[in-house]
Each structure stands twice: as structure tokens, then as C-alpha cells.
Design an enzyme around this catalytic site. Structure first.
Site, PDB file in Angstrom:
ATOM      1  N   HIS A 101      67.213  90.916 -12.589  1.00 40.21           N
ATOM      2  CA  HIS A 101      67.899  91.841 -11.678  1.00 40.21           C
ATOM      3  C   HIS A 101      68.963  91.122 -10.839  1.00 40.21           C
ATOM      4  O   HIS A 101      69.231  91.484  -9.697  1.00 40.21           O
ATOM      5  CB  HIS A 101      66.907  92.567 -10.765  1.00 40.21           C
ATOM      6  CG  HIS A 101      65.939  93.440 -11.494  1.00 40.21           C
ATOM      7  ND1 HIS A 101      66.230  94.750 -11.850  1.00 40.21           N
ATOM      8  CD2 HIS A 101      64.699  93.191 -11.959  1.00 40.21           C
ATOM      9  CE1 HIS A 101      65.195  95.261 -12.497  1.00 40.21           C
ATOM     10  NE2 HIS A 101      64.259  94.335 -12.578  1.00 40.21           N
ATOM     11  N   ASN A 173      62.357 101.211 -11.807  1.00 42.70           N
ATOM     12  CA  ASN A 173      63.383 101.093 -12.842  1.00 42.70           C
ATOM     13  C   ASN A 173      63.898 102.476 -13.221  1.00 42.70           C
ATOM     14  O   ASN A 173      63.386 103.496 -12.768  1.00 42.70           O
ATOM     15  CB  ASN A 173      62.815 100.408 -14.092  1.00 42.70           C
ATOM     16  CG  ASN A 173      62.542  98.932 -13.895  1.00 42.70           C
ATOM     17  OD1 ASN A 173      63.180  98.279 -13.082  1.00 42.70           O
ATOM     18  ND2 ASN A 173      61.588  98.406 -14.647  1.00 42.70           N
ATOM     19  N   HIS A 365      59.628  94.110  -2.202  1.00 42.23           N
ATOM     20  CA  HIS A 365      58.275  93.665  -2.535  1.00 42.23           C
ATOM     21  C   HIS A 365      57.387  94.893  -2.703  1.00 42.23           C
ATOM     22  O   HIS A 365      57.302  95.736  -1.803  1.00 42.23           O
ATOM     23  CB  HIS A 365      57.741  92.768  -1.415  1.00 42.23           C
ATOM     24  CG  HIS A 365      56.313  92.331  -1.581  1.00 42.23           C
ATOM     25  ND1 HIS A 365      55.735  92.103  -2.816  1.00 42.23           N
ATOM     26  CD2 HIS A 365      55.343  92.065  -0.659  1.00 42.23           C
ATOM     27  CE1 HIS A 365      54.480  91.730  -2.653  1.00 42.23           C
ATOM     28  NE2 HIS A 365      54.216  91.701  -1.357  1.00 42.23           N
ATOM     29  N   TYR A 388      56.683  88.786  -6.048  1.00 49.08           N
ATOM     30  CA  TYR A 388      57.863  89.111  -5.241  1.00 49.08           C
ATOM     31  C   TYR A 388      57.976  88.224  -4.004  1.00 49.08           C
ATOM     32  O   TYR A 388      59.057  87.757  -3.654  1.00 49.08           O
ATOM     33  CB  TYR A 388      57.844  90.595  -4.849  1.00 49.08           C
ATOM     34  CG  TYR A 388      58.336  91.495  -5.948  1.00 49.08           C
ATOM     35  CD1 TYR A 388      59.561  92.128  -5.861  1.00 49.08           C
ATOM     36  CD2 TYR A 388      57.569  91.692  -7.092  1.00 49.08           C
ATOM     37  CE1 TYR A 388      60.017  92.945  -6.875  1.00 49.08           C
ATOM     38  CE2 TYR A 388      58.013  92.500  -8.121  1.00 49.08           C
ATOM     39  CZ  TYR A 388      59.236  93.135  -8.013  1.00 49.08           C
ATOM     40  OH  TYR A 388      59.697  93.938  -9.033  1.00 49.08           O
TER      41      TYR A 388
END
Length: 729
Positions: A101, A173, A365, A388
């Protein structure tokens, strides 16, 4: 007082003034302290201030163009503190990009709760009428920060809710399923999908051996791969992209009861994609296509909107629904079985003021939860809860990344966490521990009436430690079949072409054979088509996969949406009547569309400002094209622009670059309008029939309202898919 922004002058300005304020479309993080306390200061308070150049500590400087030297031609002196500061800071400007990402863009906005989730969650931001500031980051998965926007890839859709009960991150997503079922496989799928380690190519692409080697062997990836090979892998715009939480979460009601849910973002503009040639043209012609489109739309006041919806399921010990394991992130629940219920509206209202400070430093996160929302035992989600935080420690230089302005909560913070790199808070007191008496016992635990976060007391079954998963995870093909058979014929054609293209890019024949076997287990017709394109025999299925009932909600084709904010290119030439052009622009604007005047050269057409020239415009920029005139421009020479050598046909002279644009617009199934002899001549030159599907023509460009209404109607369906008969029909 901030100086008003004035147009730039031809010569370098010399009159000192304060920095200009941000542009009207720009926003910034709220001015809260590192511990979440509102300061009341304007959001520009963190901007650079003062009219004069200074060091980082505010010492004014008279020169930043010359190093301090021992004479005009002598060596630079070590005592030059300004040089050292300037170069040292520059040398450390870059931080590690995200492992995945990395390529992204973001925007500020607001979320307004509908109150419809109150029966299943006590989360305050979901209550009726509650408005919560948000920051949203969209991204691709595979590419580096410098890769193109329109590559075929999964896209991230991450939303940070700055609620008054703490920060909630919905990190999802644009696809509801993922490649893997267990987070321990995440390094494997990323290593396989990233560029080959020996040559660092191909960038931001899955069309290579290592990716297809992995997914053809690790067959639980086949469902997500099918989504990637569909039009969902090449979204038309971030504004036209669905979002999904992927995992199953828990919502907690006022009595402590829990409901399993899946989160969905539904774009008000509809779900639309590019066609493959268009995506490739955009990647070369404008690698920033998606981020530019998002920023321009917000700047123009066409604020993108999504409804947040939830699918709900009983929180039973089995955590199954209609035979679907809700803890399997490679599976979805068809909306026909569990309808998506709207619970709130997201509106993006402002672009970042500084890309690095906001979009690049924002840290999401999945463990950032608020009362009323909890996690489940999804193995992929459990690994994300660790990963994360871990990655931010390296990327953002230590444990205090939540104190960076874009990450600061809008709720009071008293966490007893101390010190570390980049500590922005100045904690008071002497007792950062509990229990204590030196600070009067502060901070205190929250009682039930204070709405604390409480984990759902889910029962953990008596069991042994094993590296295993439930047998319900073993079905890797039925949902890939469900997705493919839910597509319209034209979408199925695109999937076939995508598989054929990607597999043709693989060097190893055995990888193609193995993936064809997976396709045979999904759908024999799909396999046969891809095999034929590769010049290979189609294998027979090796396992029996149950038949499926198609889910129409998975298809992007056939549902009309408002055309608001769509971009219309208006082609004019030197002989176009300015009043006629103005009438077309007015009509386009009246339909809430965005007009872009395309002329042979820059400047104006009457009072209209030219947005693109024949040399700079390309078809992928526009949702529809209207041609008023297309006579060759003065620079229509093959030596200057390859498109200028494009052959034309017909009696009316047409600039060959416009002929290329019209031909691409036709080929990409977009709406076309042409007015008068010159406009219709451009159609003929490009080989486009005036009576073709989705082609609107008229004799008089001065009265276009009705005809442009027809173009707008075509835009509500995004494409004119019936222009060409699909092979899958």
C-alpha cells in the site's frame, strides 16, 4: 493576519509578506494536542509562519544561495551552520515507504451516522445525526510510491474515524475477500506478488511467474485472484470504488450482546471500472490519474460520497452463516442472503494541505477500536492486530507515531506511556503507573457508566495447540465460481482476457498449466477460452465443485447511477462559434457534469478557458466526448506527435489526434456526441457510425440541451456495453 493569495508575477516578488493560506479545497488535521485536547487554534496554526527565511529555530537568514567559504573561490567552511542544517535535513527527508500500500492518496471528510445501527452497537459515531471527522487513504497494494495509479491491483480503502470515544480505523480493501486465510502466509503472498528480487521487475503488476506460481499452488488464493482479474482490478475512479472490511467483526449492543458483521462502503457514484486499454493508456499518459481525479473532484465541489453498510449474522458458537464460514477471509456472503443495511454516510470534503504530513504519515491499525466494535478469531485479522503497530515503529521513527498531527485522537488521552523517539506531549505528574498515590490515584479505571471498551467475553473452546484450520476452510473454488458466474457476459469477456494476458506474461509453461487446472475447477468455459488464447489444451476438472446460485449484486453492469461529476470533453476548433461552445458548456454544467474544453491550442474560446489542447488531451480523461469542431491544428505534423500521423477518412479535414480520441472513445464504449457537419465529420474520420449505439448527433451546436440530455442518460450506466456483442453472450 494571513495574506490573501494573489496570482504569480512574471518577475520574482521582492515585497515581504506572510505565507499564503491553504487553497479553499484544502483541509488539515484538527489542532488538538498530542494527548487529544482541543487547542482552539485554527488548523493553519502548524503552518510555516513569518515573512522571512529562518533556520529551524527561527533565526533570520540573509542568504541561502551560497555556502560560507574561505574567499570567493575557497573551500567551504565547517562552521557553516546553515549549510549543515539544510543539507542534513534534506538527506533525511525520506522515510521508509510502506511495504504494501505504498502508493496512495488521501482526503479529509465527515461521517454522519444514521442511527440504524443502534440496535446492534453502542458505538457513538453510529448514532443518529452524529458527525465524526475522518481521514481516508486509498492505495494500491503492490507498487512502490512512484508506481502508476491504474495498474491491475487490489486497492486499499482505509478510514480513520476521529470519534469522541477514541479513534476507530476501518482498514479495508476494494474487494471483500483476500488471498490467504491465515496471516502467517502474508509475507509469502507479498513476496510472490512483488517484483522479482533479482531484477526488481515488473513493477506494480501481477503478470509474472512468481505471482502465478504462488496462487496456482496455494489455491485458497483463487477467489481473490478472480476478483483481481475482473474489472474490479482496474477501477475507473476512487470515487467509484466499493470498500469492504474483508473480515467479520463483532458489534456490541447496550446489553453486551454481540452480532457478527461485515462492513461495506457503497459509492453514491456507482461502481465502475476502466477497460484494459484505457488503464494502460492512463498509466503512461497520467500515472497520477486516480489521485488527480479525486483531488480535482473535491476542489470542484463534487464531494465523493459512500454509504457505510453492514451485513449482520447471529453470533453463534459455530460462526457459520448459510454454510459459509464467517472466519474465512477468502469467502464472502452474497448480499441476496444477507442484505447490506446502510448505517451512515461518508463525504470527502477537503484535500490535504501537505501530502507527506498527512497522507504519508497517517498510520492505520485494525486494533484501533472503540466501544461497541470488537474483533473475531479470523486468523488473518489476528495477525494484522500485531503487524500494523510493528510496521509503524520503523516507518515513523518510534512508538509515538500516534502523536503526529494526522494521527492524534480527538478524545482525551491519559495513557501512562512515556518517552521514546519524537515525544510531543509533555506529561505532568510523577507517577505513570497504577496504582499510585503520588498523583492522587490518577488515571483511574473507567466504570461501566463511563462507556469503556470491553472485549466480548467469547467462550474459548477447550483445545490443544495445533498448526491447523477448520475443514470448512478447505473449499477454494466454489466462491470463485460464484463470482465468475455472477458476472455479465461483457464482464466475463474481460476476465477471460485478463487471465490470458497475465498468463501469457509468464515464462514457465508449467505455471500456465497449473493455473489452467485451477480455472478448470472453477469454470470449464472460462478455462477453455483462456487455454485457446494461450494455444494450450484445456484440462478437465480434477475435483467436483458444487453448483452455485449467481449473486447479481457482484456485477458492476446494468445498475444506473447519477451522472453527477462525470467529465465531458468538448472538442472545438478555430472555426467553432464561441457562443455555440458556451451553450454546450452551459448545458453540460446544468446537468452537474464537469466540462473540459479541448482546442487546437491553449488560451480561450470566446470567454471559455481551454482546459486541454489537441496535443495534451487523451480519451481516458473523459467519461464522454462531444465534438463541435475538429479541423487540423497548426501543429498537426507527424514529426511532432505520433498521433498526428494517424490516417483519417472522409471528406471533412479532421485533426488526426482527435480522430484517435474519437476512435478510442468509441472502442472503450463511452458516450459520443457530435454536432454539425464538422463534428459528424470527426465520427466519419474515426470510422464511427453516426447511428452506432451510444452516439448522439445533432445539426445545430447552438441548441444542445436535449442532445446533451441523451449523453447524460448514457452516462448513468457508465458505458455503452451493448455497442459490441460480447463473446460470452
Amino acid at each position: 493576519m494571513e495574506e490573501p493569495r494573489t496570482p504569480p508575477s512574471l518577475t520574482e516578488p521582492t515585497e515581504a509578506h506572510d505565507p499564503y493560506p491553504p487553497q479553499p479545497d484544502q483541509g488539515a488535521p484538527e489542532t488538538v494536542t498530542a494527548t487529544g485536547k482541543p487547542t482552539g487554534a485554527p488548523t493553519t496554526a502548524r503552518a510555516q509562519s513569518g515573512a522571512y527565511l529562518t533556520t529551524s529555530l527561527g533565526v533570520r537568514l540573509r542568504d541561502t544561495d551560497h555556502s560560507l567559504k574561505a574567499g570567493e573561490r575557497g573551500p567551504t567552511l565547517l562552521q557553516d551552520h546553515h549549510l549543515r542544517e539544510k543539507i542534513t535535513h534534506f538527506d533525511h527527508e525520506r522515510i521508509p515507504e510502506r511495504v504494501v500500500h505504498a502508493r496512495g492518496t488521501g482526503a479529509h471528510g465527515v461521517f454522519r451516522g444514521y442511527g440504524t445501527a443502534s440496535s446492534v452497537s453502542v458505538a457513538g459515531f453510529l448514532a443518529e445525526g452524529v458527525e465524526t471527522p475522518v481521514f481516508v487513504r486509498f492505495s494500491t497494494v503492490l507498487g512502490s510510491r512512484g508506481s502508476a495509479d491504474t495498474v491491475r491491483d487490489t486497492r486499499g480503502f482505509a478510514v480513520k474515524f476521529y470519534t469522541d470515544e477514541g479513534t476507530f480505523d476501518l482498514v479495508g480493501n476494494n474487494m471483500p475477500v483476500f488471498f490467504i486465510q491465515d496471516g502467517i502466509k502474508f509475507p509469502d503472498v507479498v513476496h510472490a506478488a512483488k517484483p522479482h528480487p533479482d531484477r526488481e521487475i515488473p513493477q506494480a503488476q501481477s503478470a509474472h511467474d512468481t505471482f502465478w506460481d504462488f496462487v496456482s499452488l496455494h489455491t485458497e488464493a483463487q477467489h481473490h485472484t478472480m476478483w483481481n482479474m475482473s474489472d474490479r482490478g482496474i477501477q475507473a475512479s476512487l470515487r467509484m470504488m466499493e470498500g469492504f472490511g474483508v473480515h467479520t467483526f463483532r458489534l456490541v449492543d447496550a446489553e453486551g450482546g454481540s452480532t457478527l458483521v461485515k462492513f461495506h462502503w457503497k459509492p453514491k457514484a456507482g461502481v465502475h471500472s476502466l477497460v484494459w486499454e484505457e488503464a494502460q493508456l492512463a498509466a503512461g499518459g497520467d500515472p497520477d490519474f486516480h489521485r488527480r481525479d479525486l483531488a480535482d473532484s473535491i476542489e470542484a465541489g463534487n464531494f465523493p460520497q459512500w454509504e457505510l453498510g453492514i451485513q449482520t449474522f447471529p453470533d453463534t458458537p459455530e460462526q457459520m452463516f448459510e454454510g459459509i464460514d464467517l472466519l474465512d477471509p477468502t469467502k464472502l456472503v452474497p448480499e441476496e442472503l444477507a442484505p447490506v443495511q446502510p448505517v451512515g454516510l461518508l463525504t470527502l470534503t477537503a484535500n490535504p494541505t501537505n501530502f507527506f504530513a498527512e497522507t504519508e504519515q497517517v498510520a492505520f491499525h485494525v486494533g484501533n477500536l472503540v466501544p461497541g466494535i470488537d474483533v473475531t478469531n479470523d486468523s488473518l485479522l489476528q495477525a494484522r492486530l500485531f503487524s500494523y503497530v510493528d510496521t509503524q515503529l520503523t516507518r515513523l521513527g518510534g512508538p509515538n507515531f500516534n502523536q503526529i498531527p494526522i494521527n492524534r485522537p480527538h478524545a482525551p488521552v491519559n495513557d501512562m506511556l512515556r518517552d521514546g523517539f519524537h515525544q510531543h506531549a509533555v506529561p505532568s505528574g510523577v507517577a505513570p503507573y497504577r496504582p499510585n498515590s503520588l498523583d492522587g490515584g490518577c488515571p483511574f479505571h473507567t466504570g461501566a457508566s463511563g462507556r469503556p471498551f470491553v472485549e466480548v467475553p467469547a467462550v474459548v473452546q477447550e483445545s490443544a495447540k495445533v498448526r491447523a484450520q477448520a475443514r470448512s476452510f478447505d473449499d477454494h473454488f466454489s466462491q470463485a465460481r460464484l463470482f465468475y458466474r455472477s458476472m455479465s457476459p461483457v464482464e466475463q469477456d474481460h476476465i477471460k482476457s485478463a487471465y490470458a494476458f497475465e498468463l501469457a506474461k509468464c515464462y514457465e509453461q508449467v505455471i500456465r498449466e497449473r493455473q489452467l487446472q485451477c480455472l478448470a475447477n472453477i469454470d470449464e468455459g472460462l478455462c477453455a477460452s483462456v487455454a485457446a488464447a494461450l494455444g494450450m489444451p484445456a484440462p478437465s476438472p480434477t475435483i467436483e465443485v458444487p453448483d452455485v446460485e449467481p449473486s447479481p449484486a457482484l456485477s458492476q453492469v446494468g445498475t444506473p447511477y447519477a451522472a453527477t461529476g462525470r467529465k465531458v470533453g468538448i472538442v472545438v476548433d478555430a472555426s467553432t462559434d464561441p457562443e455555440a461552445a458556451a451553450a454546450v458548456v452551459a448545458a453540460v454544467t446544468a446537468y452537474d457534469l464537469m466540462p473540459f474544453v479541448i482546442a487546437p491550442c491553449g488560451g480561450t474560446v470566446g470567454e471559455l478557458v481551454v482546459a486541454r489542447t489537441y496535443a495534451t488531451a487523451r480519451s481516458f480523461e473523459f467519461d464522454a466526448l462531444v465534438v463541435l469542431g475538429a479541423a487540423p491544428g497548426a501543429d498537426a505534423l507527424p514529426g511532432l506527435d505520433a498521433r498526428a500521423g494517424h490516417p483519417t477518412q472522409g471528406a471533412t479535414p479532421v485533426d488526426p489526434r482527435i480522430a484517435v480520441m474519437v476512435a478510442e472513445t468509441w472502442r472503450h464504449c463511452k458516450a459520443l456526441g457530435a454536432f454539425g457537419d464538422t463534428g459528424c465529420g470527426a465520427l466519419t474520420s474515426a470510422g464511427v457510425p453516426e447511428s452506432g449505439a451510444g452516439v448522439v448527433t445533432g445539426p445545430d451546436a447552438g441548441a444542445p440541451a436535449d442532445l446533451l440530455g441523451e449523453v447524460t442518460e448514457l452516462l448513468t450506466l457508465h458505458r455503452v456495453w451493448d455497442r459490441f456483442a460480447p463473446a460470452s453472450a
